[in-house]
Scaffold this active site. Structure first.
Site, mmCIF file in Angstrom:
data_model
loop_
_atom_site.group_PDB
_atom_site.id
_atom_site.type_symbol
_atom_site.label_atom_id
_atom_site.label_comp_id
_atom_site.label_asym_id
_atom_site.label_seq_id
_atom_site.Cartn_x
_atom_site.Cartn_y
_atom_site.Cartn_z
ATOM 1 N N LYS A 61 -9.669 -4.076 -5.755
ATOM 2 C CA LYS A 61 -10.220 -2.859 -6.343
ATOM 3 C C LYS A 61 -9.101 -1.976 -6.885
ATOM 4 O O LYS A 61 -9.242 -1.318 -7.905
ATOM 5 C CB LYS A 61 -11.010 -2.106 -5.266
ATOM 6 C CG LYS A 61 -11.823 -0.968 -5.803
ATOM 7 C CD LYS A 61 -12.483 -0.183 -4.703
ATOM 8 C CE LYS A 61 -13.080 1.100 -5.262
ATOM 9 N NZ LYS A 61 -13.539 2.018 -4.234
ATOM 10 N N LYS A 66 0.830 -1.218 0.000
ATOM 11 C CA LYS A 66 0.000 0.000 0.000
ATOM 12 C C LYS A 66 0.853 1.252 0.000
ATOM 13 O O LYS A 66 0.459 2.266 -0.577
ATOM 14 C CB LYS A 66 -0.964 -0.008 1.190
ATOM 15 C CG LYS A 66 -2.051 -1.047 1.025
ATOM 16 C CD LYS A 66 -3.359 -0.637 1.627
ATOM 17 C CE LYS A 66 -4.436 -1.594 1.151
ATOM 18 N NZ LYS A 66 -5.618 -1.615 1.960
ATOM 19 N N LYS A 126 -3.701 -10.861 -6.410
ATOM 20 C CA LYS A 126 -5.054 -11.155 -5.902
ATOM 21 C C LYS A 126 -6.059 -10.162 -6.497
ATOM 22 O O LYS A 126 -5.679 -9.041 -6.854
ATOM 23 C CB LYS A 126 -5.078 -11.085 -4.370
ATOM 24 C CG LYS A 126 -4.847 -9.701 -3.842
ATOM 25 C CD LYS A 126 -5.153 -9.564 -2.357
ATOM 26 C CE LYS A 126 -4.971 -8.092 -1.993
ATOM 27 N NZ LYS A 126 -5.227 -7.698 -0.673
#
Ligand code: TYM
Length: 341
Positions: free
Chosen positions: A207, A117, A204
């Protein structure tokens, strides 16, 4: 068993979230066969976690409410489980602070999700993103959960929660060798713990990889058809489950299995002399069929949402707060903080 889990209110739930988390929640909330203890389930919308990436306040508020309606639409039942919003329960951030004082920086630095992230949001890497797993540990320990149903990407965070249990119990022991916290188990689904992205099966479904990566549970049929038909496939043309050699088609077969109830042998047999195109066409229809009742229910809920939301949230918040208060009373006592009367 005490069960706890949560999902961030990102504005949409995709098939990865559904099969990694929600499907397990649905199974766990239902009564077990006679003679077995019923689960005490706590399922929340983790709004505080979602603040670690920039949010538009008005949209954020809507997403939080919408997430609760989504939970109801998939079949979570406030009579069978406690549904609530994380920020409406006092205690999560307080316990996170206390656990933070026991967390070595090195434990946080090795978290895969933080590394990913902070790469994705390079210009907004904040302290919250770094300490995120401590808040997650607090979420779990506040309810003294035995089990945490999640997808595979959350395993490392729950491992940290177990580490923090050991550290806390060692640092703040109870008399007679008793411990305040117990180590929570990670509950992974047998199938669907890691649904892969439709446009990049090395990652994976997420969004953040763009709309072509996922099917959202409220995507319209024509969108689902388009996304599945343009999903990447492997070389060759055989419909065969082989995660190593054929990760893309194996991922689509996993989704097929989950939405149709058929096993891999049956699917392979059904598409024996057919190509990827036929398989994908049928897969899209199976997904549409599977999601239809959820989508229909969501539309119904929207009509009466004000009342439904206030009732659900009030009930959930009260129950969750009661549990949280019990734990925080003990924590304050054992840490040596003054009692709140
Ligand atoms: P979040 O919101 O990213 O994801 C919610 C749930 O969906 C699962 N999931 C997947 N499962 C299978 N395949 C995928 N492609 C996939 N993508 C997501 C996740 O594993 C998760 O179960 N940190 C958590 C939320 C959280 C939490 C908690 C969870 C906060 N506090 C306490 C459990 C207990 C998160 O960001 O999940």
């Amino acid at each position: 068993m005490k069960i706890l889990s949560g999902i961030q209110p990102t504005g949409l739930i995709h098939l990865g979230n559904y099969f990694g988390a929600l499907k397990q929640w649905l199974d766990l909330q239902t009564c077990l066969p006679v003679g077995m203890e019923k689960n005490d389930c706590y399922f929340m919308v983790v709004d505080l976690h979602a603040l670690t990436i920039p949010q538009n306040s008005a949209q954020f508020k809507q997403n939080i409410e919408s997430a609760i309606l989504d939970y109801l639409a998939v079949g979570l039942d406030p009579k069978k489980c406690t549904l609530f919003v994380q920020s409406q329960v006092v205690g999560h951030t307080e316990l996170a602070w206390i656990l933070g004082t026991l967390t070595p920086l090195g434990e946080l630095e090795r978290m895969t999700q933080f590394k990913e992230k902070s790469q994705q949001h390079k210009d907004s890497v904040n302290a919250g993103l770094f300490t995120y797993p401590i808040l997650q540990a607090a979420d779990i320990l506040l309810y003294q959960a035995d089990g945490v149903p999640v997808g595979k990407d959350q395993e490392q965070h729950i491992e940290l929660a177990r580490t923090l249990v050991r550290k806390f119990n060692l640092h703040y022991p109870l008399p007679k060798n008793k411990a305040l916290f117990k180590e929570p188990a990670t509950i992974l689904p047998k199938e669907g713990a890691k649904i892969l992205s439709l446009n990049d099966p090395s990652k994976k479904m997420s969004k953040s990889l763009g709309a072509d990566s996922y099917v959202a549970i409220f995507d319209r049929p024509e969108i689902i058809r388009k996304k599945i038909m343009s999903a990447v496939t492997d070389s060759g043309r055989e419909i065969k489950f082989d995660m190593k050699e054929k990760p893309a088609i194996s991922n689509l077969m996993t989704i097929y299995k989950l939405v149709s109830g058929k096993d891999f042998a049956q699917i392979e047999n059904q598409f024996k002399n057919k190509g990827y195109g036929d398989f994908k066409k049928d897969l899209a229809e199976k997904i549409i069929e599977f999601l239809k009742p959820i989508q229909d229910k969501r539309i119904k809920l929207e009509k009466d949402k004000k009342k439904i939301l206030s009732q659900t949230l009030e009930l959930g918040r009260k129950k969750a707060q009661k549990e949280a208060d019990k734990t925080m009373k003990l924590v304050r006592e054992v840490v040596g903080l003054p009692e709140i009367k």
